[in-house]
Design a protein around this motif. Structure first.
Motif, short mmCIF file in Angstrom:
data_model
loop_
_atom_site.label_atom_id
_atom_site.label_comp_id
_atom_site.label_asym_id
_atom_site.label_seq_id
_atom_site.Cartn_x
_atom_site.Cartn_y
_atom_site.Cartn_z
N ALA A 58 0.84 -1.21 0.00
CA ALA A 58 0.00 0.00 0.00
C ALA A 58 0.87 1.25 0.00
CB ALA A 58 -0.92 -0.01 1.21
N THR A 68 -10.47 6.16 2.23
CA THR A 68 -9.40 5.93 1.26
C THR A 68 -8.36 7.04 1.33
OG1 THR A 68 -10.91 4.79 -0.24
CG2 THR A 68 -8.87 5.64 -1.19
N VAL A 69 -8.82 8.28 1.38
CA VAL A 69 -7.90 9.42 1.45
C VAL A 69 -7.12 9.39 2.76
CG1 VAL A 69 -7.73 11.94 1.42
CG2 VAL A 69 -9.41 10.78 -0.03
N ASN A 70 -7.77 8.98 3.85
CA ASN A 70 -7.09 8.90 5.14
C ASN A 70 -5.92 7.92 5.10
OD1 ASN A 70 -8.71 10.80 6.31
ND2 ASN A 70 -9.95 9.36 7.48
N ARG A 71 -6.08 6.80 4.38
CA ARG A 71 -4.98 5.83 4.27
C ARG A 71 -3.80 6.47 3.52
NH1 ARG A 71 -8.80 4.20 6.52
NH2 ARG A 71 -7.74 5.46 8.06
N GLU A 72 -4.12 7.26 2.51
CA GLU A 72 -3.06 7.94 1.75
C GLU A 72 -2.36 8.98 2.63
OE1 GLU A 72 -5.28 9.55 -1.49
OE2 GLU A 72 -6.00 7.59 -2.15
N ARG A 105 -8.53 14.93 -3.93
CA ARG A 105 -8.90 13.51 -3.92
C ARG A 105 -10.39 13.34 -3.61
NH1 ARG A 105 -6.73 9.74 -6.29
NH2 ARG A 105 -6.82 8.20 -4.63
N HIS A 162 0.79 4.17 -2.82
CA HIS A 162 0.48 5.55 -2.47
C HIS A 162 1.58 6.50 -2.92
CE1 HIS A 162 -2.23 4.04 1.06
NE2 HIS A 162 -2.83 3.96 -0.10
N PHE A 193 -13.31 10.05 -4.25
CA PHE A 193 -12.77 9.01 -3.38
C PHE A 193 -13.30 9.21 -1.96
CE2 PHE A 193 -9.83 9.09 -6.91
CZ PHE A 193 -9.63 7.73 -7.15
N LYS A 194 -13.52 8.11 -1.25
CA LYS A 194 -14.08 8.17 0.09
C LYS A 194 -13.04 8.68 1.07
CE LYS A 194 -17.39 4.38 -0.58
NZ LYS A 194 -17.82 3.04 -0.12
N GLN A 195 -13.55 9.24 2.17
CA GLN A 195 -12.67 9.79 3.19
C GLN A 195 -11.74 8.72 3.75
OE1 GLN A 195 -12.62 13.31 4.46
NE2 GLN A 195 -10.65 12.35 4.88
N GLU A 204 -14.37 9.63 9.38
CA GLU A 204 -14.91 8.56 8.55
C GLU A 204 -15.78 7.65 9.40
OE1 GLU A 204 -11.86 5.21 7.87
OE2 GLU A 204 -10.60 7.01 8.01
#
Length: 394
Positions: A108, A150-154, A141, A112, A146-148, A184
């Protein structure tokens, strides 16, 4: 850009020269601004107005100040470098170092960094990644749909990358931006019942991996994180005080309390491993990147399946959820739960209180007033006066 030339400007008129822009405003005032490249970065800024006492000389001095500041910023450059490294230069080195040291979630992180972070931040100096720039990335993003989560993982990858740059002295700590993740939806916290716990331990003992049972015992008796458990060294265990020193944890170093049962397990394991043993969970491979194991996910999954549990629901982290929830349900005060779990803030412990409410149900029963001798059918029958009042209200 002479005095006479500026004086002759009509409202809305503009003169540009050597990065300086002079504009006559509709009110007749003169506004000075600059638009210059300094150290590869464009500076576009309004300096001020003639009515404020700003002159062309002051604007030229401001440009020279920008350049002086840039030169001073180069004084701490590594030997041989003529400019500060960009994000695109340091990001691959971050991935390489994590590969060499057994970093977690590398698939991941690599995705990213390569596909998202470098294309957006790559041209900026690594020490000039600002909070506003991070917010621009987040907005971009989210605008793309894109969902929050998903963006949080980035953002988590970006945060880890920036903090490692500072730790490895690639950038100064004061250069770190504030990276805030958005709210989220919370996923349901899965916990194990007493029967689940017994089945899981039985399955772990039966597994061919000789350390799996100890890993499960650790998780359920300490609420420690997966990675924290695997990094435990025998020298950091104090059997008398029932404490384990954890030098590297998510919220900083701490003393981890452990149960008497786990103390007995650890003493037995150390006796079996011998006096020369260093790690509780040694890698067992001569070419391993780390001297200790970096994951127990696969053997744990085998035990979960053997115990008749759902592998997509029961992960090693579920043991941590279970241990913390049992503490909360037992009525342990939250600061003490935080002390055991190693959470950075008390707010992170509170969600266990809100979600798993059996202890709340028990508590609310203390004010459960049924009034068995007072609430009767007759009580609900309206008196003539009450009926009249009800009709008036209606």
């Amino acid at each position: 850009m002479t005095k006479s030339g500026i004086k002759a400007l009509l409202p809305g008129g503009t003169i540009r020269e050597h990065g300086i822009t002079v504009t006559r405003t509709p009110t007749g005032d003169v506004r000075y601004s600059v638009n210059v490249m300094v150290d590869g970065q464009r500076i576009h800024r309004v300096i001020g107005k003639e009515s404020e006492g700003v002159t062309r000389l002051q604007v030229e001095q401001a440009i020279e100040a920008f350049r002086t500041k840039a030169r001073e910023g180069r004084l701490d450059l590594p030997m041989g470098r003529k400019s500060h490294p960009t994000f695109a230069e340091l990001a691959p080195a971050y991935i390489q170092r994590l590969d060499e040291t057994g970093g977690k979630n590398m698939k991941a992180k690599r995705q990213h960094v390569d596909q998202l972070l470098v294309p957006f931040f790559g041209s900026y100096r690594a020490d000039r990644i600002t909070t506003a720039l991070v917010q621009d990335y987040t907005s971009m993003r989210l605008a793309l749909g894109f969902k929050q989560a998903t963006v949080n993982r980035e953002l988590a990858t970006l945060s880890h990358l920036m903090r490692r740059m500072a730790k490895w002295q690639w950038i100064k700590p004061e250069s770190l931006p504030d990276i805030e993740k958005g709210q989220e939806p919370r996923k349901p916290i899965v916990i194990l019942s007493d029967a689940n716990i017994q089945a899981l331990m039985k399955a772990a003992i039966a597994d061919h991996d000789p350390h799996l049972w100890l890993f499960v015992a650790f998780g359920l008796n300490t609420a420690m994180r997966h990675s924290e458990i695997l990094r435990v060294r025998y020298e950091n265990i104090d059997y008398e005080t029932r404490r384990i020193f954890i030098p590297e944890a998510k919220a900083g170093e701490r003393e981890q309390p452990i149960t008497p049962a786990l103390v007995a397990f650890l003493k037995r394991q150390q006796q079996a491993d011998g006096d020369g043993a260093v790690w509780l969970f040694p890698s067992g491979r001569s070419l391993a990147k780390q001297p200790h194991r970096i994951s127990m996910a696969k053997p744990f999954q085998r035990a979960v399946i053997r115990a008749g549990l759902l592998p997509d629901k029961v992960t090693p982290h579920v043991m941590r959820h279970t241990a913390i929830t049992r503490l909360v349900k037992a009525g342990v005060d939250l600061p003490t739960v935080q002390r055991i779990s190693g959470h950075k803030t008390l707010a992170m412990v509170l969600r266990y209180v809100h979600i798993h409410g059996q202890h709340i149900d028990t508590a609310i029963s203390a004010i459960d007033n049924a009034f068995p001798d007072l609430i009767t059918p007759e009580l609900h029958a309206l008196s003539p006066r009450g009926a009249a009042l009800a009709a008036t209200i209606a």
